[in-house]
Scaffold this motif. Structure first.
Motif, PDB file in Angstrom:
ATOM      1  N   LYS A   4       1.080  -1.417  -0.457  1.00  0.00           N
ATOM      2  CA  LYS A   4      -0.525   0.158  -0.242  1.00  0.00           C
ATOM      3  C   LYS A   4       1.109   1.303  -0.121  1.00  0.00           C
ATOM      4  N   HIS A   5       2.692   1.150   0.671  1.00  0.00           N
ATOM      5  CA  HIS A   5       2.974   2.325   0.720  1.00  0.00           C
ATOM      6  C   HIS A   5       4.440   2.127   0.377  1.00  0.00           C
ATOM      7  N   PHE A   6       4.099   0.994  -0.409  1.00  0.00           N
ATOM      8  CA  PHE A   6       5.477   0.896  -1.191  1.00  0.00           C
ATOM      9  C   PHE A   6       5.637   0.317  -2.082  1.00  0.00           C
ATOM     10  N   LYS A   7       6.703   1.112  -3.214  1.00  0.00           N
ATOM     11  CA  LYS A   7       7.086   0.839  -4.857  1.00  0.00           C
ATOM     12  C   LYS A   7       7.480  -0.747  -4.238  1.00  0.00           C
ATOM     13  N   ALA A   8       7.406  -1.554  -5.704  1.00  0.00           N
ATOM     14  CA  ALA A   8       8.146  -2.230  -6.367  1.00  0.00           C
ATOM     15  C   ALA A   8       9.759  -1.924  -5.925  1.00  0.00           C
ATOM     16  N   THR A   9      10.134  -1.133  -6.455  1.00  0.00           N
ATOM     17  CA  THR A   9      11.023  -0.689  -6.878  1.00  0.00           C
ATOM     18  C   THR A   9      12.362  -0.096  -5.300  1.00  0.00           C
ATOM     19  N   GLU A  10      11.394   0.120  -4.724  1.00  0.00           N
ATOM     20  CA  GLU A  10      11.066   0.098  -3.410  1.00  0.00           C
ATOM     21  C   GLU A  10      12.128  -1.083  -2.451  1.00  0.00           C
ATOM     22  N   LEU A  11      11.526  -1.768  -2.795  1.00  0.00           N
ATOM     23  CA  LEU A  11      11.970  -2.890  -2.108  1.00  0.00           C
ATOM     24  C   LEU A  11      12.736  -4.760  -2.929  1.00  0.00           C
ATOM     25  N   SER A  12      13.135  -4.048  -4.175  1.00  0.00           N
ATOM     26  CA  SER A  12      13.357  -5.260  -5.121  1.00  0.00           C
ATOM     27  C   SER A  12      15.397  -4.717  -4.974  1.00  0.00           C
ATOM     28  N   CYS A  13      16.006  -5.652  -5.328  1.00  0.00           N
ATOM     29  CA  CYS A  13      17.542  -5.500  -4.912  1.00  0.00           C
ATOM     30  C   CYS A  13      18.197  -4.238  -5.360  1.00  0.00           C
ATOM     31  N   LYS A  14      18.532  -3.822  -4.905  1.00  0.00           N
ATOM     32  CA  LYS A  14      19.883  -2.367  -5.130  1.00  0.00           C
ATOM     33  C   LYS A  14      20.780  -2.561  -6.436  1.00  0.00           C
ATOM     34  N   HIS A  15      21.084  -3.797  -6.315  1.00  0.00           N
ATOM     35  CA  HIS A  15      22.424  -4.353  -7.102  1.00  0.00           C
ATOM     36  C   HIS A  15      21.787  -5.230  -8.372  1.00  0.00           C
ATOM     37  N   CYS A  16      21.127  -5.902  -8.222  1.00  0.00           N
ATOM     38  CA  CYS A  16      19.977  -6.807 -10.107  1.00  0.00           C
ATOM     39  C   CYS A  16      18.899  -6.089 -10.498  1.00  0.00           C
ATOM     40  N   GLY A  17      18.197  -5.436  -8.816  1.00  0.00           N
ATOM     41  CA  GLY A  17      16.968  -4.773  -9.749  1.00  0.00           C
ATOM     42  C   GLY A  17      15.313  -6.126  -9.641  1.00  0.00           C
ATOM     43  N   LYS A  18      16.299  -6.947  -8.840  1.00  0.00           N
ATOM     44  CA  LYS A  18      15.609  -8.830  -8.733  1.00  0.00           C
ATOM     45  C   LYS A  18      14.331  -8.819  -7.129  1.00  0.00           C
ATOM     46  N   GLN A  19      13.304  -9.512  -7.457  1.00  0.00           N
ATOM     47  CA  GLN A  19      12.260  -8.934  -6.064  1.00  0.00           C
ATOM     48  C   GLN A  19      12.324  -9.968  -5.631  1.00  0.00           C
ATOM     49  N   GLY A  20      12.151 -10.007  -3.742  1.00  0.00           N
ATOM     50  CA  GLY A  20      12.665 -11.428  -3.294  1.00  0.00           C
ATOM     51  C   GLY A  20      12.056 -11.222  -1.982  1.00  0.00           C
ATOM     52  N   VAL A  21      11.085 -10.099  -1.771  1.00  0.00           N
ATOM     53  CA  VAL A  21      10.152 -10.060  -0.592  1.00  0.00           C
ATOM     54  C   VAL A  21       9.406 -10.891  -0.764  1.00  0.00           C
ATOM     55  N   SER A  38       3.818   8.838   9.271  1.00  0.00           N
ATOM     56  CA  SER A  38       5.264   9.695   8.373  1.00  0.00           C
ATOM     57  C   SER A  38       6.017   7.967   7.410  1.00  0.00           C
ATOM     58  N   PRO A  39       6.202   8.448   5.811  1.00  0.00           N
ATOM     59  CA  PRO A  39       6.703   7.617   5.219  1.00  0.00           C
ATOM     60  C   PRO A  39       8.001   7.535   6.357  1.00  0.00           C
ATOM     61  N   LEU A  40       7.768   6.252   5.731  1.00  0.00           N
ATOM     62  CA  LEU A  40       9.493   4.601   5.675  1.00  0.00           C
ATOM     63  C   LEU A  40      10.350   5.412   4.729  1.00  0.00           C
ATOM     64  N   ILE A  41      11.132   5.864   5.126  1.00  0.00           N
ATOM     65  CA  ILE A  41      12.479   5.554   3.747  1.00  0.00           C
ATOM     66  C   ILE A  41      13.149   4.352   3.615  1.00  0.00           C
ATOM     67  N   LEU A  42      13.353   3.606   2.722  1.00  0.00           N
ATOM     68  CA  LEU A  42      13.875   2.038   2.808  1.00  0.00           C
ATOM     69  C   LEU A  42      14.728   2.106   2.467  1.00  0.00           C
ATOM     70  N   THR A  43      16.565   2.135   3.074  1.00  0.00           N
ATOM     71  CA  THR A  43      17.897   2.291   2.139  1.00  0.00           C
ATOM     72  C   THR A  43      18.619   1.265   1.899  1.00  0.00           C
ATOM     73  N   GLY A  66      14.335 -11.885   2.308  1.00  0.00           N
ATOM     74  CA  GLY A  66      13.629 -11.333   2.598  1.00  0.00           C
ATOM     75  C   GLY A  66      12.345 -10.864   3.058  1.00  0.00           C
ATOM     76  N   ILE A  67      12.841 -11.311   4.125  1.00  0.00           N
ATOM     77  CA  ILE A  67      12.173 -10.893   5.468  1.00  0.00           C
ATOM     78  C   ILE A  67      13.000  -9.939   6.246  1.00  0.00           C
ATOM     79  N   ALA A  68      13.766  -9.072   5.462  1.00  0.00           N
ATOM     80  CA  ALA A  68      14.634  -7.754   6.336  1.00  0.00           C
ATOM     81  C   ALA A  68      14.533  -6.659   5.800  1.00  0.00           C
ATOM     82  N   VAL A  69      14.674  -5.454   6.415  1.00  0.00           N
ATOM     83  CA  VAL A  69      14.549  -4.344   5.171  1.00  0.00           C
ATOM     84  C   VAL A  69      15.689  -3.284   6.568  1.00  0.00           C
ATOM     85  N   ASP A  70      16.328  -2.008   6.145  1.00  0.00           N
ATOM     86  CA  ASP A  70      16.777  -0.695   7.018  1.00  0.00           C
ATOM     87  C   ASP A  70      15.810   0.201   6.237  1.00  0.00           C
TER      88      ASP A  70
END
Length: 113
Positions: A4-21, A38-43, A66-70
Motif C-alpha cells: 500500500k505504501h511501498f513501490k516494487a523498486t523500493e523493495l527490490s535488490c539495489k544490485h540487480c533489481g530482482k524482487q524477493g521480499v 509518516s513515510p518510511l524511507i527504505l535504504t 526477503g524478510i528484512a529492511v533497513d
C-alpha cells in the motif's frame, strides 16, 4: 511485489533489481507505516546472493531471505520505530546512527553497528 505504501523498486535488490521480499514482510511494513503515520524511507530491502553486502558473508542474511529492511531514521525517532516495529511483529533489530535494520526472524535479536 508492492504494498500500500511501498513501490516494487523500493523493495527490490539495489544490485540487480530482482524482487524477493515476502508478502508477510510487505504486509507488516504497511502496518508499521500506518502506526508511524509518516513515510518510511527504505535504504535496503531484498538483496540477491550476489549483492556486494551479501558476498562478504559466509551465509546469506535475512535480506536474502526477503524478510528484512533497513530504514533511514535518526535520533529519537529510532526509539519510536523500534517500539512500533516490535508491536507489528518484527524481532531482529540492528541500530546504526542513520538507519534501523528490522527483520522477521523467529528468535529475537538486537545489535548495534
Amino acid at each position: 511485489m508492492e504494498g500500500k505504501h511501498f513501490k516494487a523498486t523500493e523493495l527490490s535488490c539495489k544490485h540487480c533489481g530482482k524482487q524477493g521480499v515476502t508478502s508477510l514482510l510487505v504486509n507488516k511494513l504497511d502496518s508499521l507505516r500506518g502506526l508511524m503515520a509518516s513515510p518510511l524511507i527504505l535504504t535496503s530491502a531484498y538483496r540477491c546472493p550476489e549483492h556486494p553486502e551479501e558476498i562478504k558473508k559466509k551465509k546469506g542474511g535475512t535480506h536474502t531471505q526477503g524478510i528484512a529492511v533497513d530504514i533511514r531514521v535518526f535520533g529519537i525517532e529510532q526509539i519510536r520505530l523500534v517500539k512500533h516495529a516490535y508491536d507489528t511483529g518484527f524481532r531482529g533489530f540492528g541500530i546504526a546512527n542513520t538507519f534501523l535494520h528490522i527483520d522477521l526472524r523467529r528468535e529475537p535479536a538486537k545489535w548495534i553497528y
